[in-house]
Design a protein around this motif. Structure first.
Motif, PDB file in Angstrom:
ATOM      1  N   GLY B  19       6.996  -0.377  -2.756  1.00 24.69           N
ATOM      2  CA  GLY B  19       6.314  -1.639  -2.522  1.00 24.69           C
ATOM      3  C   GLY B  19       4.840  -1.445  -2.226  1.00 24.69           C
ATOM      4  N   PRO B  20       4.056  -2.510  -2.407  1.00 24.14           N
ATOM      5  CA  PRO B  20       2.621  -2.419  -2.119  1.00 24.14           C
ATOM      6  C   PRO B  20       2.377  -2.348  -0.612  1.00 24.14           C
ATOM      7  N   TYR B  21       1.245  -1.732  -0.244  1.00 19.56           N
ATOM      8  CA  TYR B  21       0.729  -1.707   1.131  1.00 19.56           C
ATOM      9  C   TYR B  21       1.422  -0.714   2.070  1.00 19.56           C
ATOM     10  N   GLY B  22       2.628  -0.244   1.731  1.00 14.22           N
ATOM     11  CA  GLY B  22       3.257   0.786   2.561  1.00 14.22           C
ATOM     12  C   GLY B  22       2.689   2.162   2.273  1.00 14.22           C
ATOM     13  N   SER B  23       2.115   2.280   1.058  1.00 18.86           N
ATOM     14  CA  SER B  23       1.481   3.532   0.655  1.00 18.86           C
ATOM     15  C   SER B  23       0.430   3.149  -0.386  1.00 18.86           C
ATOM     16  N   GLN B  24      -0.229   4.142  -0.927  1.00 24.08           N
ATOM     17  CA  GLN B  24      -1.235   3.862  -1.952  1.00 24.08           C
ATOM     18  C   GLN B  24      -0.681   3.931  -3.370  1.00 24.08           C
ATOM     19  N   ASP B  25       0.628   4.017  -3.503  1.00 23.26           N
ATOM     20  CA  ASP B  25       1.213   4.150  -4.836  1.00 23.26           C
ATOM     21  C   ASP B  25       0.759   3.032  -5.777  1.00 23.26           C
ATOM     22  N   ALA B  26       0.842   1.789  -5.312  1.00 20.76           N
ATOM     23  CA  ALA B  26       0.446   0.659  -6.164  1.00 20.76           C
ATOM     24  C   ALA B  26      -1.061   0.693  -6.453  1.00 20.76           C
ATOM     25  N   ASP B  27      -1.839   1.116  -5.458  1.00 20.74           N
ATOM     26  CA  ASP B  27      -3.299   1.242  -5.654  1.00 20.74           C
ATOM     27  C   ASP B  27      -3.606   2.222  -6.782  1.00 20.74           C
ATOM     28  N   HIS B  28      -2.948   3.402  -6.706  1.00 22.48           N
ATOM     29  CA  HIS B  28      -3.197   4.428  -7.732  1.00 22.48           C
ATOM     30  C   HIS B  28      -2.833   3.891  -9.100  1.00 22.48           C
ATOM     31  N   MET B  29      -1.682   3.215  -9.165  1.00 23.74           N
ATOM     32  CA  MET B  29      -1.211   2.688 -10.450  1.00 23.74           C
ATOM     33  C   MET B  29      -2.218   1.696 -11.017  1.00 23.74           C
ATOM     34  N   CYS B  30      -2.705   0.812 -10.182  1.00 22.91           N
ATOM     35  CA  CYS B  30      -3.640  -0.214 -10.670  1.00 22.91           C
ATOM     36  C   CYS B  30      -4.972   0.413 -11.084  1.00 22.91           C
TER      37      CYS B  30
END
Lengths: 114, 138
Positions: B19-30
């Motif tokens: 999920g977003p905001y729990g880690s930077q995974d979504a940030d990196h993807m975007c």
């Protein structure tokens, strides 16, 4: 010659990703493959100099074995890690995302991400 | 920069498992998705597991990158973004049966930019991709 890229976004010791990255790099180099590792986000913590744990040692061995390791300058700065604290031999890039994409889309045969 | 017609553009696919905001995974993807489009590649995004939370409307983070807005921007620039129906349904996003006309499952909580889709539909996305990278863990 086959080329693989590895993308690490997790810090060392948090989970097994850094350890696996080192293990896969070693095996790939034994098979004479080109290996490029990209450290992004918390993955840049793998680049820190003077780590006493197994990841620090494995990173040094990977560099000695010809693994090309690059770290994101933006993410190093965000974590207050200056260039002087980055392990020698690791390239610091201002736009790691562009270099990573160029590599995986135009050169590498395979990419593995953690 | 890669110059290519739309048909022969190389395709980068990305899967988001967290999920977003729990880690930077979504940030990196975007960030990588945005850069890929700038460089002339086509981008496909699959939201899976807790990654489907990235599709929620009305995200208003105070200090973090707004993942909802980033996904909207990516879709406007041509990225194809789909989320798994089973994962979405488990997390309360699906309002009804598959809508053939809209080619998606209906959802009042999901961004228009993201289509909720059967997992079987992802097979073709992955089959046609040049490279696939994943973010987060399932």
């Amino acid at each position: 010659m086959k080329r693989i890229c590895l993308l690490i976004t997790k810090p060392p010791h948090d989970d097994e990703s850094a350890n696996r990255m080192c293990g896969i790099s070693k095996l790939a180099r034994q098979k004479e493959m080109e290996v490029a590792v990209y450290l992004l986000g918390d993955g840049v913590l793998c680049a820190k100099k003077n780590q006493k744990g197994f990841v620090g040692q494995n990173i040094k061995e990977a560099l000695e074995n010809g693994v090309d390791i690059k770290a994101s300058e933006n993410d190093l700065h965000a974590r207050a890690i200056p260039h002087e604290q980055v392990e020698s031999g690791i390239t610091v890039l201002g736009d790691l995302e562009e270099a990573f994409l160029e590599d995986i889309m135009e050169k590498a045969d395979r990419v593995i991400s953690w | 920069m890669v110059e290519a017609t739309d048909e022969n553009k190389k395709i980068l696919s990305m899967m988001l498992f967290s999920g977003p905001y729990g880690s930077q995974d979504a940030d990196h993807m975007c960030r990588i998705g945005k850069k890929a489009i700038e460089m002339g590649y086509k981008v496909q995004i699959i939201l899976y597991g807790d990654g489907v939370h990235a599709q929620l409307t009305g995200q208003r983070p105070k200090v973090f990158m707004n993942i909802g807005e980033e996904l909207k921007d990516l879709a406007e620039q041509g990225a194809v973004i789909k989320s798994c129906v089973r994962c979405s349904q488990a997390r309360g996003y699906v309002d009804g049966e598959f809508d053939e006309k809209e080619d998606r499952y209906p959802s009042s909580k999901s961004l228009d930019a993201v289509k909720i889709y059967s997992l079987y539909g992802f097979i073709n996305m992955i089959k046609n991709t040049d490279k696939l990278i994943t973010f987060g863990s399932g």
